[in-house]
Design a protein around this motif. Structure first.
Motif, PDB file in Angstrom:
ATOM      1  N   ALA A 322       1.028  -1.045  -0.006  1.00 23.29           N
ATOM      2  CA  ALA A 322      -0.078  -0.035   0.027  1.00 23.29           C
ATOM      3  C   ALA A 322       1.252   1.388  -0.042  1.00 23.29           C
ATOM      4  O   ALA A 322       0.571   2.371  -0.622  1.00 23.29           O
ATOM      5  CB  ALA A 322      -1.246  -0.169   1.438  1.00 23.29           C
ATOM      6  N   VAL A 323       1.850   1.147   0.756  1.00 23.49           N
ATOM      7  CA  VAL A 323       2.745   2.623   0.678  1.00 23.49           C
ATOM      8  C   VAL A 323       3.212   2.668  -0.434  1.00 23.49           C
ATOM      9  O   VAL A 323       3.446   3.669  -1.277  1.00 23.49           O
ATOM     10  CB  VAL A 323       4.015   2.530   2.300  1.00 23.49           C
ATOM     11  CG1 VAL A 323       4.719   3.144   1.489  1.00 23.49           C
ATOM     12  CG2 VAL A 323       2.931   2.359   3.642  1.00 23.49           C
ATOM     13  N   GLY A 325       2.524   1.728  -3.033  1.00 18.75           N
ATOM     14  CA  GLY A 325       0.922   2.378  -4.416  1.00 18.75           C
ATOM     15  C   GLY A 325       1.122   3.052  -4.039  1.00 18.75           C
ATOM     16  O   GLY A 325       0.671   4.123  -5.083  1.00 18.75           O
ATOM     17  N   ALA A 326       1.021   4.297  -3.085  1.00 23.03           N
ATOM     18  CA  ALA A 326       0.712   5.261  -2.302  1.00 23.03           C
ATOM     19  C   ALA A 326       2.006   6.775  -3.490  1.00 23.03           C
ATOM     20  O   ALA A 326       1.334   7.262  -3.599  1.00 23.03           O
ATOM     21  CB  ALA A 326       0.756   5.873  -0.883  1.00 23.03           C
ATOM     22  N   LEU A 327       3.117   6.302  -3.084  1.00 27.20           N
ATOM     23  CA  LEU A 327       4.443   6.910  -3.211  1.00 27.20           C
ATOM     24  C   LEU A 327       4.580   7.025  -5.099  1.00 27.20           C
ATOM     25  O   LEU A 327       4.515   8.070  -6.041  1.00 27.20           O
ATOM     26  CB  LEU A 327       5.454   6.058  -3.034  1.00 27.20           C
ATOM     27  CG  LEU A 327       5.825   6.426  -1.870  1.00 27.20           C
ATOM     28  CD1 LEU A 327       7.168   5.519  -0.869  1.00 27.20           C
ATOM     29  CD2 LEU A 327       5.670   8.269  -1.301  1.00 27.20           C
ATOM     30  N   ALA A 328       3.941   5.868  -5.989  1.00 29.17           N
ATOM     31  CA  ALA A 328       3.843   6.081  -6.920  1.00 29.17           C
ATOM     32  C   ALA A 328       2.960   6.553  -7.575  1.00 29.17           C
ATOM     33  O   ALA A 328       3.224   7.394  -8.390  1.00 29.17           O
ATOM     34  CB  ALA A 328       3.389   4.125  -7.968  1.00 29.17           C
ATOM     35  N   GLU A 329       1.911   7.196  -7.154  1.00 30.37           N
ATOM     36  CA  GLU A 329       0.630   8.138  -6.697  1.00 30.37           C
ATOM     37  C   GLU A 329       1.014   8.814  -7.066  1.00 30.37           C
ATOM     38  O   GLU A 329       0.502  10.051  -8.282  1.00 30.37           O
ATOM     39  CB  GLU A 329      -0.503   8.095  -6.267  1.00 30.37           C
ATOM     40  CG  GLU A 329      -1.734   6.262  -6.837  1.00 30.37           C
ATOM     41  CD  GLU A 329      -2.538   6.277  -5.931  1.00 30.37           C
ATOM     42  OE1 GLU A 329      -3.021   7.170  -4.728  1.00 30.37           O
ATOM     43  OE2 GLU A 329      -3.351   5.218  -5.371  1.00 30.37           O
ATOM     44  N   VAL A 330       1.569   9.844  -6.245  1.00 34.13           N
ATOM     45  CA  VAL A 330       1.922  10.704  -5.279  1.00 34.13           C
ATOM     46  C   VAL A 330       3.826  11.349  -6.470  1.00 34.13           C
ATOM     47  O   VAL A 330       3.607  12.793  -7.143  1.00 34.13           O
ATOM     48  CB  VAL A 330       2.142  10.968  -4.276  1.00 34.13           C
ATOM     49  CG1 VAL A 330       1.141  11.029  -4.031  1.00 34.13           C
ATOM     50  CG2 VAL A 330       4.280  10.643  -3.773  1.00 34.13           C
ATOM     51  N   LEU A 331       4.472  10.456  -7.978  1.00 35.32           N
ATOM     52  CA  LEU A 331       4.805  10.757  -8.290  1.00 35.32           C
ATOM     53  C   LEU A 331       4.678  11.390 -10.081  1.00 35.32           C
ATOM     54  O   LEU A 331       4.504  10.067 -10.164  1.00 35.32           O
ATOM     55  CB  LEU A 331       5.920   9.453  -8.042  1.00 35.32           C
ATOM     56  CG  LEU A 331       7.126   9.621  -7.002  1.00 35.32           C
ATOM     57  CD1 LEU A 331       7.656   8.415  -7.080  1.00 35.32           C
ATOM     58  CD2 LEU A 331       7.655  10.771  -6.692  1.00 35.32           C
ATOM     59  N   TRP A 342       9.504   1.470 -10.420  1.00 33.07           N
ATOM     60  CA  TRP A 342      10.143   1.166  -9.646  1.00 33.07           C
ATOM     61  C   TRP A 342       9.505   0.563  -8.231  1.00 33.07           C
ATOM     62  O   TRP A 342       8.806  -0.130  -7.351  1.00 33.07           O
ATOM     63  CB  TRP A 342      11.682   1.763  -8.529  1.00 33.07           C
ATOM     64  CG  TRP A 342      12.936   0.613  -9.677  1.00 33.07           C
ATOM     65  CD1 TRP A 342      13.440   1.791 -10.250  1.00 33.07           C
ATOM     66  CD2 TRP A 342      13.091  -0.367  -9.622  1.00 33.07           C
ATOM     67  NE1 TRP A 342      13.953   0.879 -10.905  1.00 33.07           N
ATOM     68  CE2 TRP A 342      14.464  -0.571 -10.113  1.00 33.07           C
ATOM     69  CE3 TRP A 342      12.807  -1.576  -8.980  1.00 33.07           C
ATOM     70  CZ2 TRP A 342      14.230  -1.342 -10.914  1.00 33.07           C
ATOM     71  CZ3 TRP A 342      13.387  -2.786  -9.690  1.00 33.07           C
ATOM     72  CH2 TRP A 342      14.468  -2.983  -9.580  1.00 33.07           C
ATOM     73  N   HIS A 343       8.773   2.204  -7.436  1.00 34.15           N
ATOM     74  CA  HIS A 343       7.748   1.748  -6.640  1.00 34.15           C
ATOM     75  C   HIS A 343       5.680   1.145  -7.275  1.00 34.15           C
ATOM     76  O   HIS A 343       5.269   0.534  -6.962  1.00 34.15           O
ATOM     77  CB  HIS A 343       6.881   3.101  -6.064  1.00 34.15           C
ATOM     78  CG  HIS A 343       7.809   4.146  -5.077  1.00 34.15           C
ATOM     79  ND1 HIS A 343       8.092   2.907  -4.082  1.00 34.15           N
ATOM     80  CD2 HIS A 343       8.392   4.555  -5.223  1.00 34.15           C
ATOM     81  CE1 HIS A 343       9.288   4.270  -3.342  1.00 34.15           C
ATOM     82  NE2 HIS A 343       9.356   5.189  -4.300  1.00 34.15           N
ATOM     83  N   ARG A 344       5.663   1.722  -8.341  1.00 34.60           N
ATOM     84  CA  ARG A 344       4.730   0.782  -8.937  1.00 34.60           C
ATOM     85  C   ARG A 344       5.226  -0.606  -9.073  1.00 34.60           C
ATOM     86  O   ARG A 344       4.715  -2.054  -7.913  1.00 34.60           O
ATOM     87  CB  ARG A 344       3.991   0.706 -10.623  1.00 34.60           C
ATOM     88  CG  ARG A 344       3.806   2.433 -10.250  1.00 34.60           C
ATOM     89  CD  ARG A 344       3.280   2.585 -11.621  1.00 34.60           C
ATOM     90  NE  ARG A 344       2.143   3.251 -11.806  1.00 34.60           N
ATOM     91  CZ  ARG A 344       2.197   4.885 -12.174  1.00 34.60           C
ATOM     92  NH1 ARG A 344       2.474   4.027 -14.182  1.00 34.60           N
ATOM     93  NH2 ARG A 344       1.020   5.921 -12.612  1.00 34.60           N
ATOM     94  N   ALA A 345       6.181  -1.138  -9.389  1.00 36.32           N
ATOM     95  CA  ALA A 345       6.439  -2.940  -9.160  1.00 36.32           C
ATOM     96  C   ALA A 345       6.676  -3.076  -8.115  1.00 36.32           C
ATOM     97  O   ALA A 345       5.818  -5.031  -7.702  1.00 36.32           O
ATOM     98  CB  ALA A 345       7.973  -3.013 -10.055  1.00 36.32           C
ATOM     99  N   ALA A 346       7.054  -2.308  -6.946  1.00 38.32           N
ATOM    100  CA  ALA A 346       7.548  -3.071  -5.721  1.00 38.32           C
ATOM    101  C   ALA A 346       6.120  -3.059  -5.347  1.00 38.32           C
ATOM    102  O   ALA A 346       5.789  -3.327  -3.992  1.00 38.32           O
ATOM    103  CB  ALA A 346       8.143  -2.064  -4.884  1.00 38.32           C
TER     104      ALA A 346
END
Length: 886
Positions: A322-323, A325-331, A342-346
């Motif tokens: 979830a974390v 995913g949230a970071l991928a949304e704000v970038l 990389w965040h989406r992959a994670a």
């Protein structure tokens, strides 16, 4: 106060002193977590008055982002980019994402880092402090290490702290051990948060084993009834557990925000992602009050990296997803495209072709910016996310190729093996075979490499020309039969090569035809076979040295010089050791310039060692051992030979150079039988066609005749005669005449000696005059002998070929001629090799910056060496250099 670290403090102070006084240095602090590395960086920062201190730390979240660490470290200096030479400026700007990637060699980025730090140091000495270097992305680490190894008179210091053993190899290091018992007891007494019973005090001292962080943190864990720092765990795990216990006492919302901070970059990013998860600034104070973090308007910083790791590892998997995913949304935006991927992959647990394709684009961008290791990691993760087996195999192959480029041989093999199970396409199977061939060759497994590259040619007709060009190199290390097979196959495949590779293939083919075909017939002129820019850089560079096999030394010297300029302009720094090895040989053979060849080879050896190119380092040491033998420096010759052999199996060409060096040393010292045994074995072996094995035949003939066994040299000399005739080079034909003279008698011998004197190369001419003078003296023609011996003596003295000049001196004395004074080798005799190289370039009118770019040094270092060279040369300025005989 730092307890028990007097020696370490002294080393840090010594580094600071050198930097303040205009010198440079680097120091790597190694040790387990909590051992005190960061404390020593704190000390250096506190004592860095008068220095420009730049301090940064590696972050695990950016380990797969090429040059992320370097960008962070250099950000205060980027306003000086315009002061760098254009190739360096473009390479560094492209690597840092400030401009389009140029495809330059990543080592050029390291040179740009060196130049940028030197530029900054012109204003004030610079001290770079790098913590948690094990978390740096590999390209950043390599660029910093390359620059650190080249620091000299730059007023720059680099102090690095790391847990690992592999980072920053070859730099001075301090391995931090646990504190002594008295020092540990004093630290525990000062920092224990509450009184300890004697039993607990003993337990802490025993379990901490002198680790300062453990001495500080374990007492609190022991006091905590719910503490989890089990004595069954390793110390690092116990410390993490101790920190985790402190985290567990926080409110749930604070723990969630800490998890976001553990993988985010900057306070704004933490709060933006936290808002999507329902947490915010109000949840920071509990963690700050617990002493786990500090926060300001820019960032959230953990008190120790183990706290960050404990927070992330203790979090449930679902929460981590979830974390991310949230970071991928704000970038958003192109600048954060790679981090977003990389965040989406994670944040993804299963296969997802859309995210796999996004990560593949990240890998391509990393490769374009010279981040081969980052590209390999991105391709590898993209393969895991692939939905189809063909897509998975293709991405694993790309990962294996990128790992090969990064020098990760074991990783490349693992990836190739993993891809092999799904590689139904013959072209893909051929690519994987070439990956395995490259890694095997790099390890010195030449037979395995050759079999693999031949199998690649069999698997895919499309890739056969490229595979066979690679096979020329593997066969070169195996012997005549393997080379003959490749020559035969390359004749059929070369016409099918792509336009960029075809000139390289045709050059190899032309050289092999002249070398191996008893009747080459109407061979294409060598000048028509020169590869043009646009060919693959490493293939082009390797082909550049091929004409040495057929004696075309002038051609090689011209092409190697041209190719080096091309490499420097386009950033191919990693190819320079190979090209300089070819250049040094051409200088040696074409002009007999042993000192020039030595300077070129020493410069190349530094670069080969800096870039961990063990193969070229061995070859260069062999060549340097030979020039030492020519000069009669037995200690240096034997030292270089021992260094070359230290790494294990020496490749065939390297062994040949070392054997020739030892034989020349023996021949020069009068150990004729030992020289003959070595040279006979060298010229009759399976690599008889190698440069050193062919060029040593005149020494073999001389040794055999002097030992009274001329017939031992005749078979090898017959081959040498054919080779010299096919070369069409006057030098080799004249050297052939010298050998004929040694093997002949009476007037026939003199006729051959007189023909051999047509040699214009100074060293070869002087060796011929020495032999002719000896023959004349034995024929009782002392006055004529004295003329030739005097001429030989003057030349050999000037060239610094001491064993041969000593021999000429003895022979001349036997004629009754008064001996001349020993001639100095030249005005630059007292210079070091590097000073000589710099002085010659300065005499040609090159600026310090131009010389620095050519020799991979900083401009300040160039100026420093010129300043030391002037008094040795008896000049006061650069303008006077042009008038010297250099």
């Amino acid at each position: 106060m730092l307890y028990g670290r007097d020696a370490e403090i002294s080393a840090v102070d010594g580094l600071l002193r050198r930097v303040r006084t205009g010198g440079s240095g680097a120091l790597v602090l190694r040790g387990e977590p909590g051992i005190g590395k960061t404390a020593l960086l704190d000390l250096a920062a506190a004592r860095g008055e008068g220095l420009r201190v730049i301090r940064r730390a590696g972050a695990g979240s950016e380990r797969n982002l090429a040059f992320a660490g370097l960008h962070l470290l250099l950000s205060p200096l980027l306003d000086r980019l315009d002061a760098l030479p254009q190739p360096q400026r473009h390479a560094l700007s492209g690597a840092l994402g400030l401009a389009p990637a140029t495809g330059a060699d990543r080592l050029l980025v390291g040179l740009a880092v060196l130049s940028l730090l030197g530029e900054a140091a012109e204003e004030r000495p610079v001290l770079c402090l790098v913590d948690d270097a094990h978390w740096l992305d590999r390209p950043s680490m390599e660029a910093l290490a390359f620059a650190a190894r080249r620091l000299d008179a730059d007023a720059v210091g680099l102090l690095v702290a790391t847990r690992g053993d592999e980072e920053f190899p070859g730099l001075p290091e301090l391995r931090l051990r646990g504190l002594s018992v008295p020092a540990a007891a004093a630290l525990l007494e000062e920092t224990a948060r509450s009184g300890l019973t004697p039993a607990r005090r003993y337990r802490v001292l025993t379990e901490a084993r002198g680790n300062p962080l453990a001495l500080i943190e374990l007492p609190a864990a022991l006091h905590d009834p719910g503490g989890t720092a089990s004595t069954a765990l390793p110390l690092t795990a116990r410390l993490q557990a101790a920190f985790a216990g402190q985290v567990d006492h926080l409110p749930e919302r604070s723990r969630l925000l800490l998890l976001v901070a553990a993988v985010a970059d900057g306070l704004g990013e933490v709060l933006a992602a936290g808002a999507r998860l329902g947490v915010g600034t109000a949840d920071l104070p509990p963690a700050e009050e617990a002493g786990l973090i500090t926060a300001d308007e820019r960032a959230v910083r953990f008190r120790h990296p183990l706290i960050r790791e404990a927070v992330y590892q203790r979090a449930p998997v679902g929460l981590r997803l979830a974390v991310h995913g949230a970071l991928a949304e704000v970038l958003s935006g192109d600048r954060d495209a790679d981090r977003r991927a990389w965040h989406r992959a994670a944040a993804t647990a299963g296969a997802d072709e859309r995210i796999a394709a996004e990560l593949e684009r990240t890998a391509r961008r990393a490769a374009a910016r010279l981040g081969s290791a980052a590209a390999a990691a991105a391709y590898r993760r993209a393969a895991e996310l692939s939905e189809g087996s063909a897509e998975r195999a293709g991405r694993l192959a790309l990962a294996a190729e990128a790992a090969t480029e990064a020098g990760d041989l074991d990783g490349a093999d693992r990836l190739a093996d993993e891809a092999g199970g799904d590689a139904a396409d013959p072209a893909l199977a051929a690519r994987l075979a070439q990956v395995r061939a490259t890694t095997a060759f790099s390890r010195g497994e030449y037979g395995a490499a050759h079999r693999l590259v031949i199998s690649a040619a069999d698997l895919s007709p499309e890739r056969a020309p490229r595979a066979l060009v690679q096979a020329v190199q593997t066969a070169w290390y195996l012997g005549h039969d393997a080379l003959l097979e490749v020559w035969d196959r390359l004749r059929a495949a070369a016409p099918r090569a792509d336009p960029q590779l075809r000139p390289v293939a045709e050059l190899f083919l032309g050289v092999l035809t002249r070398l191996l075909d008893p009747d080459p017939g109407d061979a294409v002129p060598l000048a028509d076979l020169t590869p043009v820019p646009g060919a693959p850089l490493r293939d082009y560079a390797l082909a550049c040295g091929a004409p040495l096999l057929i004696g075309a030394d002038a051609h090689v010297l011209q092409q190697a010089t041209r190719m080096q300029a091309l490499c420097r302009a386009h950033g191919g720094i990693g190819v320079l050791p190979m090209l300089q090895f070819f250049q040094a040989q051409a200088e040696l053979f074409q002009h007999g310039r042993h000192q020039d060849a030595t300077a070129t080879a020493e410069d190349a050896l530094r670069t080969a060692e800096d870039t961990r190119q063990a193969q070229w380092a061995v070859l260069l040491r062999g060549l340097l051992a030979y020039t030492a033998a020519v000069e009669g420096d037995e200690h240096r010759c034997l030292r270089l030979s021992a260094e070359a052999a230290r790494g294990g199996a020496v490749p065939m060409p390297g062994a040949h150079w070392l054997d020739w060096a030892q034989a020349v040393l023996d021949l020069g010292q009068g150990r004729v039988e030992a020289a003959l045994v070595r040279l006979d074995a060298l010229t009759r072996g399976p690599g008889w066609y190698h440069v050193s094995a062919m060029r040593c035949v005149p020494d073999l003939v001389e040794a055999a005749v002097r030992h009274g066994e001329p017939d031992r040299a005749r078979p090898s000399f017959a081959r040498y005669e054919r080779w010299a005739r096919a070369s069409g080079q006057p030098l080799h034909q004249a050297t052939t005449e010298r050998c004929r003279a040694l093997l002949a008698t009476g007037q026939e011998a003199e006729r051959h000696y007189l023909a051999a004197l047509d040699i214009t190369q100074p060293y070869a001419h002087a060796r011929t005059e020495l032999l002719y003078g000896e023959w004349l003296r034995r024929s009782r023609r002392k006055s004529t002998a004295a003329v030739h011996l005097t001429s030989a003596l003057e030349t050999l003295d000037r060239l610094g070929a001491r064993p041969w000049s000593d021999r000429a001196r003895i022979e001349l004395q036997a004629t009754g001629t008064r001996l001349p004074r020993r001639t100095r080798p030249g005005a630059h005799d007292d210079l070091t090799s590097q000073e000589r190289h710099i002085v010659r370039l300065a005499a040609q009118g090159l600026s310090n910056k131009d010389i620095a770019a050519q020799l991979i040094l900083s401009p300040r270092t160039v100026g420093h060496h010129l300043y030391k060279a002037y008094p040795k040369l008896g000049v006061a300025s650069r303008a006077e250099l042009a008038g010297l005989d250099l």
